[in-house]
Design a protein around this motif. Structure first.
Motif, PDB file in Angstrom:
ATOM      1  N   LEU A  95     128.906  86.927 -83.255  1.00 44.88           N
ATOM      2  CA  LEU A  95     129.745  87.339 -84.381  1.00 44.88           C
ATOM      3  C   LEU A  95     131.188  86.838 -84.235  1.00 44.88           C
ATOM      4  N   ILE A  96     131.669  86.749 -82.991  1.00 45.61           N
ATOM      5  CA  ILE A  96     133.046  86.316 -82.764  1.00 45.61           C
ATOM      6  C   ILE A  96     133.180  84.793 -82.807  1.00 45.61           C
ATOM      7  N   PHE A  97     132.284  84.097 -82.140  1.00 49.75           N
ATOM      8  CA  PHE A  97     132.486  82.662 -81.911  1.00 49.75           C
ATOM      9  C   PHE A  97     131.598  81.745 -82.745  1.00 49.75           C
ATOM     10  N   LEU A  98     130.477  82.242 -83.257  1.00 51.34           N
ATOM     11  CA  LEU A  98     129.532  81.366 -83.953  1.00 51.34           C
ATOM     12  C   LEU A  98     129.456  81.749 -85.422  1.00 51.34           C
ATOM     13  N   LEU A 141     139.995  78.899 -81.835  1.00 56.31           N
ATOM     14  CA  LEU A 141     139.271  79.983 -81.157  1.00 56.31           C
ATOM     15  C   LEU A 141     138.481  79.490 -79.939  1.00 56.31           C
ATOM     16  N   PRO A 142     137.800  78.326 -80.014  1.00 56.40           N
ATOM     17  CA  PRO A 142     137.082  77.858 -78.820  1.00 56.40           C
ATOM     18  C   PRO A 142     137.992  77.663 -77.606  1.00 56.40           C
ATOM     19  N   THR A 148     136.864  81.544 -73.235  1.00 56.78           N
ATOM     20  CA  THR A 148     136.585  82.136 -71.921  1.00 56.78           C
ATOM     21  C   THR A 148     137.538  83.292 -71.620  1.00 56.78           C
ATOM     22  N   THR A 149     138.807  83.140 -72.019  1.00 57.44           N
ATOM     23  CA  THR A 149     139.769  84.228 -71.791  1.00 57.44           C
ATOM     24  C   THR A 149     139.404  85.451 -72.620  1.00 57.44           C
ATOM     25  N   LEU A 150     139.048  85.237 -73.888  1.00 59.25           N
ATOM     26  CA  LEU A 150     138.706  86.346 -74.770  1.00 59.25           C
ATOM     27  C   LEU A 150     137.450  87.073 -74.279  1.00 59.25           C
ATOM     28  N   ILE A 151     136.461  86.320 -73.841  1.00 57.42           N
ATOM     29  CA  ILE A 151     135.247  86.936 -73.297  1.00 57.42           C
ATOM     30  C   ILE A 151     135.577  87.740 -72.046  1.00 57.42           C
ATOM     31  N   VAL A 171     138.500  89.152 -71.229  1.00 54.03           N
ATOM     32  CA  VAL A 171     139.269  90.356 -71.564  1.00 54.03           C
ATOM     33  C   VAL A 171     138.381  91.407 -72.224  1.00 54.03           C
ATOM     34  N   LEU A 172     137.505  90.967 -73.129  1.00 55.88           N
ATOM     35  CA  LEU A 172     136.681  91.916 -73.871  1.00 55.88           C
ATOM     36  C   LEU A 172     135.546  92.501 -73.035  1.00 55.88           C
ATOM     37  N   PHE A 173     134.907  91.675 -72.235  1.00 50.70           N
ATOM     38  CA  PHE A 173     133.666  92.105 -71.601  1.00 50.70           C
ATOM     39  C   PHE A 173     133.748  92.306 -70.090  1.00 50.70           C
ATOM     40  N   TYR A 174     134.764  91.748 -69.443  1.00 55.94           N
ATOM     41  CA  TYR A 174     134.797  91.808 -67.974  1.00 55.94           C
ATOM     42  C   TYR A 174     136.120  92.299 -67.414  1.00 55.94           C
ATOM     43  N   SER A 175     136.968  92.890 -68.274  1.00 56.67           N
ATOM     44  CA  SER A 175     138.319  93.233 -67.828  1.00 56.67           C
ATOM     45  C   SER A 175     138.348  94.370 -66.827  1.00 56.67           C
ATOM     46  N   SER A 176     137.353  95.249 -66.867  1.00 58.20           N
ATOM     47  CA  SER A 176     137.314  96.347 -65.891  1.00 58.20           C
ATOM     48  C   SER A 176     135.888  96.822 -65.729  1.00 58.20           C
TER      49      SER A 176
END
Length: 334
Positions: A30-33, A197-198, A202-205, A207-212
């Motif tokens: 939904l975000i990238f494709l 956006l591309p 990697t940074t957005l992924i 921050v959103l999914f692996y930040s903590s």
């Protein structure tokens, strides 16, 4: 001024923190494709409790039923105020402040619950589809109301709306005055050219999914009230991207790709609610936005599945804090 009922039928959902792993594939899609989905309205906001995802019916099809997914039962319609043909025309106070008195307060008086989503570009006022008749009858004196369907804007009047109700004659119920929390983070409200956006994928992924990790969340939760708060919002709506993040997250992104207003100002957060607010209570947004509008203080406002969040300019946080504390003072009891 014109009020547009946009051509989106939205669902408001919540994904639990420990269930995010089950939804990374559809969320990344939904975000990238964008070309792989017909979704035109997508917003994802991370808070300490969960991820709030607001999306249209095409996007909602991508989310599989799960014990980790909560779905508010209503269909929501986004409203957008357009002044002089431009949704962001005011050079004065921006954000929810501009529509507090003309839209939010009148709807609160008519017991219409709203869900706010401010973005870099504009403010969306989400109302339940079943409340549309009350919305139109309440606001048609103040606005020219249009409904967008298939790329065309058609004027809407009270008599055009099925089952149109007259204004609610009941006396307004005083809303609960909810406690507020003012964390120490400084926030940025930014945008991004969708074509770039591309470059930040990697940074957005990350921050959103692996930040903590859940373990870190548990350890930090005890200090959450006293210190900073986890909050990150990404919206991709009709081709426009909006990002809200604190300065710590911002440092992870390339500075030349994200853009903000010319003043580049920082924002502080007012988080509303001591416990989850629910969706049926009316007047929560008005309770915060009205005094800000009276003082001509800019504010972005983002509702989430559990709590509401107002962002005000850093230089106004002291006066806003005083204002809200005064609002919450109760008569001394013996």
């Amino acid at each position: 001024m014109d009020l547009h009922i946009l051509d989106h039928r939205l669902r408001v959902t919540s994904i639990s923190k420990n269930g995010l792993v089950n939804f990374t594939h559809p969320l990344i899609k939904l975000i990238f494709l964008r070309n792989r989905t017909r979704c035109k309205f997508f917003s994802l906001t991370e808070t300490p409790e969960n991820y709030t995802v607001v999306l249209d019916e095409e996007g909602f099809k991508e989310l599989q039923p799960s014990e980790h997914l909560k779905v508010e039962g209503s269909i929501w319609l986004p409203l957008n105020v357009v002044s002089n043909g431009n949704a962001s025309s005011s050079s004065q106070a921006v954000g929810v402040t501009k529509i507090a008195k003309s839209v939010i307060a009148p709807l609160a008086q008519q017991h219409v619950s709203v869900f706010m989503l401010s973005t870099y570009q504009t403010d969306f006022i989400l109302v339940r589809e079943k409340d549309l008749s009350v919305v139109v009858s309440t606001l048609e004196e103040e606005f020219n109301i249009y409904r967008e369907l298939g790329g065309e804007s058609e004027p809407v009047h009270c008599q055009d709306v099925s089952g149109c109700l007259q204004k609610n004659g009941k006396e307004a119920i005083l809303p609960t005055v909810h406690p507020v929390l003012i964390p120490q983070n400084h926030f940025c409200v930014m945008s991004l050219d969708p074509d770039t956006l591309p470059s930040i994928a990697t940074t957005l992924i990350d921050v959103l999914f692996y930040s903590s990790s859940p373990k870190e969340d548990t350890l930090s939760s005890a200090n959450q009230d006293l210190d900073c708060i986890k909050f990150f919002s990404f919206s991709l709506i009709d081709g426009y991207i909006s990002l809200v993040m604190d300065t710590e997250a911002q440092r992870q992104f390339p500075a030349d790709l994200l853009f903000t207003s010319s003043s580049g100002e920082l924002w502080r957060m007012v988080r509303i609610g001591g416990q989850p607010l629910g969706f049926d209570e009316c007047g929560i947004v008005a309770q915060i936005s009205q005094p800000l509008a009276d003082s001509d203080i800019s504010a972005y406002y983002i509702s989430t599945f559990s709590f509401d969040h107002a962002l005000v300019p850093e230089e106004d946080i002291v006066s806003v804090t005083d204002m809200l504390q005064h609002q919450r003072k109760e008569p001394a009891t013996s």
